[in-house]
Design a protein around this motif. Sequence first.
Motif, PDB file in Angstrom:
ATOM      1  N   GLY A 143      -0.501   6.423  -3.593  1.00 51.20           N
ATOM      2  CA  GLY A 143      -0.575   6.200  -2.160  1.00 51.20           C
ATOM      3  C   GLY A 143      -0.790   7.467  -1.376  1.00 51.20           C
ATOM      4  N   CYS A 171      -1.221   3.829   0.696  1.00 54.56           N
ATOM      5  CA  CYS A 171      -2.170   2.725   0.624  1.00 54.56           C
ATOM      6  C   CYS A 171      -3.097   2.764   1.844  1.00 54.56           C
ATOM      7  CB  CYS A 171      -1.401   1.408   0.594  1.00 54.56           C
ATOM      8  SG  CYS A 171      -2.424  -0.068   0.758  1.00 54.56           S
ATOM      9  N   TRP A 177      -4.917  -3.404  -3.860  1.00 54.21           N
ATOM     10  CA  TRP A 177      -4.774  -1.957  -4.040  1.00 54.21           C
ATOM     11  C   TRP A 177      -3.597  -1.646  -4.952  1.00 54.21           C
ATOM     12  CZ3 TRP A 177      -0.693   1.272  -3.059  1.00 54.21           C
ATOM     13  CH2 TRP A 177      -0.951   2.639  -3.197  1.00 54.21           C
TER      14      TRP A 177
END
Length: 321
Positions: free
Chosen positions: A27, A29, A229
């Motif tokens: 991350g 994200c 993701w």
Amino acid sequence: MAEGMHGGTDALGVPAHDFSTNRNACGPCPVAMEALQAAHAAQYPDPRYTSLRARLAAFHAVAVRRILIGGSSSELIHRLTQHAARSGAQAVALPRHHYGDYAQAARVWGLQPSAPGELHWLCEPSSPLGQLEAFPAPAAGGWQVLDCAYRPLWLEGGPPQRNLDHVWQLWTPNKALGMTGVRAAYAIAPLHATDDELDTLRELAPSWVVGAHGVALLEAWTSDAAQQWLAHSLPTLRDWKRRQLALCERLGWQIIPGHQANYFVARLPLTEECMQQRLASLRAQGTKLRDCASFGLPGHVRLGVLPPASQAALEQAWGSP
């Protein structure tokens, strides 16, 4: 047990190579970052979090009444402990090794450590060891709470399939999204929780317990794009974890087996005094590990999985105390 022990930023600032926290190192994200940038920071969020609670309920396929918004998992830990104590609880059951806020909240509200206890904390995968823990049946009339902070970051085969409708669940998506600086969380109440009890727990929270950026984070968490993701990040974390375990073995560190998530614990081949000196030396060089003494594991460190560049920095710093 030491109080107030946490990983991450400290008096020296943000570590360049921070192994001391369990955030998703892939991350932050991007989907969640875009949501934060678009957040309505000039306005209060809805104090009842109507839309957010509906989104979270649909995401987990539960009734909206069961969703309780919290400032963080730590805030919800203290709020649930307060509620249990006000409702007559006198004892708390803790995992053998555990996050310090469980015990801190119990001390504040006068609950004594005991097994069984009316308030029973669980964490799966556990912290700091990242292991699959025993999951006893909930006691009648008590509060059994499962900390789900690391379930989205399960790397070894995936979380076990359990019916969680009879326990309280705490969810902290900022770890999975690699954004622990944004504080927001939620609880899912068990089916047997009454409306009166849920109303009481909401009344114990301050107004706007989560701000606009926390709302944006939780809303992003429920999106297909953020979940995709996250799913795509797990193979990368597995590869980085494999490399990091090999590095620790090269350094002569003893890995505690059974780890399931994006972190693990290692015993260092040092006396306690030497270990503290080495950890301080590493921190001065920009590399931070999590001392596990506050978890009841002196002589051990917890390492979140980081990219190969950070692993190389750790290896170099360890070789030049």
